[in-house]
Design a protein around this motif. Structure first.
Motif, PDB file in Angstrom:
ATOM      1  N   GLY A 280       0.820  -1.205   0.000  1.00  0.00           N
ATOM      2  CA  GLY A 280       0.000   0.000   0.000  1.00  0.00           C
ATOM      3  C   GLY A 280       0.850   1.249   0.000  1.00  0.00           C
ATOM      4  O   GLY A 280       1.956   1.280  -0.549  1.00  0.00           O
ATOM      5  N   THR A 281       0.348   2.272   0.673  1.00  0.00           N
ATOM      6  CA  THR A 281       1.033   3.567   0.667  1.00  0.00           C
ATOM      7  C   THR A 281       1.601   3.946   2.027  1.00  0.00           C
ATOM      8  O   THR A 281       2.083   5.065   2.197  1.00  0.00           O
ATOM      9  N   ALA A 282       1.552   3.041   3.005  1.00  0.00           N
ATOM     10  CA  ALA A 282       2.167   3.336   4.300  1.00  0.00           C
ATOM     11  C   ALA A 282       3.657   3.590   4.101  1.00  0.00           C
ATOM     12  O   ALA A 282       4.342   2.828   3.419  1.00  0.00           O
TER      13      ALA A 282
ATOM     14  N   GLU B 273     -14.829  -5.695   7.337  1.00  0.00           N
ATOM     15  CA  GLU B 273     -14.643  -6.649   6.247  1.00  0.00           C
ATOM     16  C   GLU B 273     -13.173  -6.850   5.902  1.00  0.00           C
ATOM     17  O   GLU B 273     -12.802  -7.887   5.328  1.00  0.00           O
ATOM     18  N   HIS B 274     -12.317  -5.877   6.243  1.00  0.00           N
ATOM     19  CA  HIS B 274     -10.898  -6.029   5.928  1.00  0.00           C
ATOM     20  C   HIS B 274     -10.275  -7.224   6.651  1.00  0.00           C
ATOM     21  O   HIS B 274      -9.232  -7.723   6.226  1.00  0.00           O
ATOM     22  N   HIS B 275     -10.913  -7.688   7.709  1.00  0.00           N
ATOM     23  CA  HIS B 275     -10.371  -8.844   8.424  1.00  0.00           C
ATOM     24  C   HIS B 275     -10.565 -10.149   7.649  1.00  0.00           C
ATOM     25  O   HIS B 275      -9.951 -11.167   8.010  1.00  0.00           O
TER      26      HIS B 275
ATOM     27  N   PRO C   6      -3.529   5.207   4.463  1.00  0.00           N
ATOM     28  CA  PRO C   6      -4.744   5.310   3.635  1.00  0.00           C
ATOM     29  C   PRO C   6      -5.542   4.019   3.552  1.00  0.00           C
ATOM     30  O   PRO C   6      -6.787   4.051   3.590  1.00  0.00           O
ATOM     31  N   GLU C   7      -4.864   2.870   3.437  1.00  0.00           N
ATOM     32  CA  GLU C   7      -5.587   1.606   3.319  1.00  0.00           C
ATOM     33  C   GLU C   7      -6.342   1.264   4.601  1.00  0.00           C
ATOM     34  O   GLU C   7      -7.524   0.893   4.568  1.00  0.00           O
ATOM     35  N   SER C   8      -5.662   1.388   5.734  1.00  0.00           N
ATOM     36  CA  SER C   8      -6.328   1.046   6.994  1.00  0.00           C
ATOM     37  C   SER C   8      -7.402   2.070   7.357  1.00  0.00           C
ATOM     38  O   SER C   8      -8.412   1.724   7.980  1.00  0.00           O
ATOM     39  N   MET C   9      -7.214   3.325   6.934  1.00  0.00           N
ATOM     40  CA  MET C   9      -8.230   4.340   7.194  1.00  0.00           C
ATOM     41  C   MET C   9      -9.502   4.029   6.409  1.00  0.00           C
ATOM     42  O   MET C   9     -10.636   4.119   6.947  1.00  0.00           O
TER      43      MET C   9
END
Length: 468
Positions: A187-189, A281-283, A339-342
């Motif tokens: 991702g972008t982290a 749902e990300h889990h 951004p992804e986790s947000m």
């Protein structure tokens, strides 16, 4: 740690013994860097930090039960003195890992590492004694300390690996060579430090390059940059994801009324239903990754599904849900943010808040470099598109970008507000929250928004909410 004498440790790390009457004395307790964690038989590692010098605690830790200090200078108590403490710690971890009979599982990714590591550990514990990274101690200090906590009984060692540049993961895999390597996503982290997603992929892929031929690379079939890492490993490749081509995949993915994911888990040896206790749902992707690891290590699909359905959150401030007596739900996801986790957290908030009023209390996402303005703006816009009721943007310029994104997305943006700091957010929420509201709190670790969540939980316990 497995028992080692001070003489053995000195030989392994290339150190000199000082003030040690009997070098045959063994370290039988944990290896620690925090003086408060010293136990009988410990080895204390004296690091020099910005705020404290571990050498200053040498007398106290020996009095508390430490056998000796791993130090860069004599300290007047039993010590093994080395040129560089961090290098010596790594060498000791490498030595211990090679003596263990454990299977090493390493994982990395831009988002979800800690939650997935916790899931893997809870699943593998069903099969055999498992040691895993506490919290997110995934760097050149935390990783060897975790490895050193393994004992003769340990059969699985699950290690989270972080990276802030090219070569970091290569260094960690040299200390603790894995047999199973998992890459979650690119991702972008930290994109501001790496310079781009391709560079992030280059760094994360160092994990699969370190795997042996009889090892397994567990790769995300739904992330093209991760899937492409198959060409960088000589190990067996196992794909996970929602793609039909994934070896371990999910079908019929849905969220319960409370926002918890449910799905049908498919593996090469069968299928079983999973309903998770975690939120969002990300889990699902995290659970599939854990299932792929467990399946590769010999667990049945039924065992895996049961373990995933019963697994909880082991690390603080990661979608930590508290139901207050007045019906307000606090979702503390303030440990970190990118951004992804947000986006994942906002979608979870929307799912949890169906029919209820929802609040997104958000702050800065750090280390985004030139992408910072666009990414904060996009998160603000997403909050509007998900019909989050209220956005509270907390902090400086980045928070103003969040608020501006929401405002520019549509008329709903007028429901957003920018406040200066955590206390201002608490004051606003304490006066505005109603029974039944759902509040998400999330930002990068440096912002410290966990204080907002904690204050709101405490306010509920005190009955400090207007019941309007």
């Amino acid at each position: 740690m497995i028992a080692l004498s001070l003489a053995e440790i000195a030989a392994v790390v290339g150190g000199q013994t000082h003030d040690i009457p009997d070098p045959s004395v063994q370290v039988t307790g944990p290896v620690v860097r925090d003086s408060r964690e010293v136990r009988q038989g410990s080895l204390f590692v004296a690091f020099v930090g910005e705020r404290a010098d571990g050498h200053d605690y040498a007398q106290a830790v020996v009095q508390a039960g430490a056998v000796a200090v791993l130090a860069s200078r004599p300290v007047g108590v039993p010590a093994i003195v080395v040129e560089d403490v961090q290098t010596a710690l790594g060498a000791l971890a490498r030595h211990v890992v090679r003596r263990l009979g454990a299977t090493l599982v390493a994982l990395t990714g831009s988002a979800g590492k800690t939650s997935t590591k916790d899931l893997i550990a809870q699943v593998l514990q069903r099969k055999a004694p498992t040691v895993f990274t506490p919290g997110s101690l995934n760097n050149e200090i935390g990783l060897p300390l975790t490895a050193l906590s393994a004992t003769e009984e340990t059969r699985f060692l699950v290690l989270e690996m972080g990276a802030r540049g090219i070569g970091h993961i290569r260094y960690l895999t040299d200390l603790t060579p894995p047999r199973v390597g998992l890459v979650l996503n690119v991702g972008t982290a930290h994109i501001g430090e790496f310079g781009g997603r391709e560079q992030i992929a280059q760094a994360k892929g160092e994990l699969v390059e370190a795997l042996p031929e009889d090892g397994a690379a567990i790769l995300n079939a739904d992330d093209p940059l991760v899937r492409a890492m198959a060409s960088r490993t000589k190990a067996k490749v196992v794909l996970f994801g929602e793609s039909a081509e994934a070896d371990v995949r999910a079908e019929n993915v849905r969220l319960t009324d409370s926002g918890q994911p449910a799905f049908r888990l498919h593996t090469p040896s069968g299928a079983s239903d999973v309903t998770m206790r975690l939120y969002g749902e990300h889990h699902v992707s995290n659970a599939l990754a854990a299932a792929a690891v467990a399946h590769e290590l010999g667990m049945s699909v039924a065992e895996i599904a049961t373990a995933l359905s019963e697994a909880g959150s082991l690390s603080r401030w990661r979608m930590e849900v508290t139901e207050r007596p007045d019906g307000v739900t606090i979702v503390n996801d303030a440990y970190n943010a990118n951004p992804e986790s947000m986006r994942a957290a906002l979608r979870a908030l929307a799912a949890m808040g169906k029919g209820r009023r929802t609040w997104a209390v958000l702050g800065k996402m750090a280390e985004l470099g030139d992408e910072a303005l666009a990414e904060h703006d996009a998160v603000g816009r997403l909050a509007v598109r998900l019909n989050v009721s209220k956005l509270v943007a907390v902090g400086g310029i980045e928070a103003s970008w969040l608020q501006l994104g929401a405002y520019n997305e549509g008329s709903w943006g007028e429901e957003s507000v920018h406040v200066s700091d955590a206390q201002a957010a608490v004051d606003l929420l304490r006066s505005e929250l109603r029974p039944g509201d759902v509040v998400l709190v999330k930002a990068s670790r440096s912002v410290g928004l966990e204080s907002v969540a904690q204050a709101l939980v405490e306010a509920g316990a005190e009955g400090g909410v207007d019941a309007r």
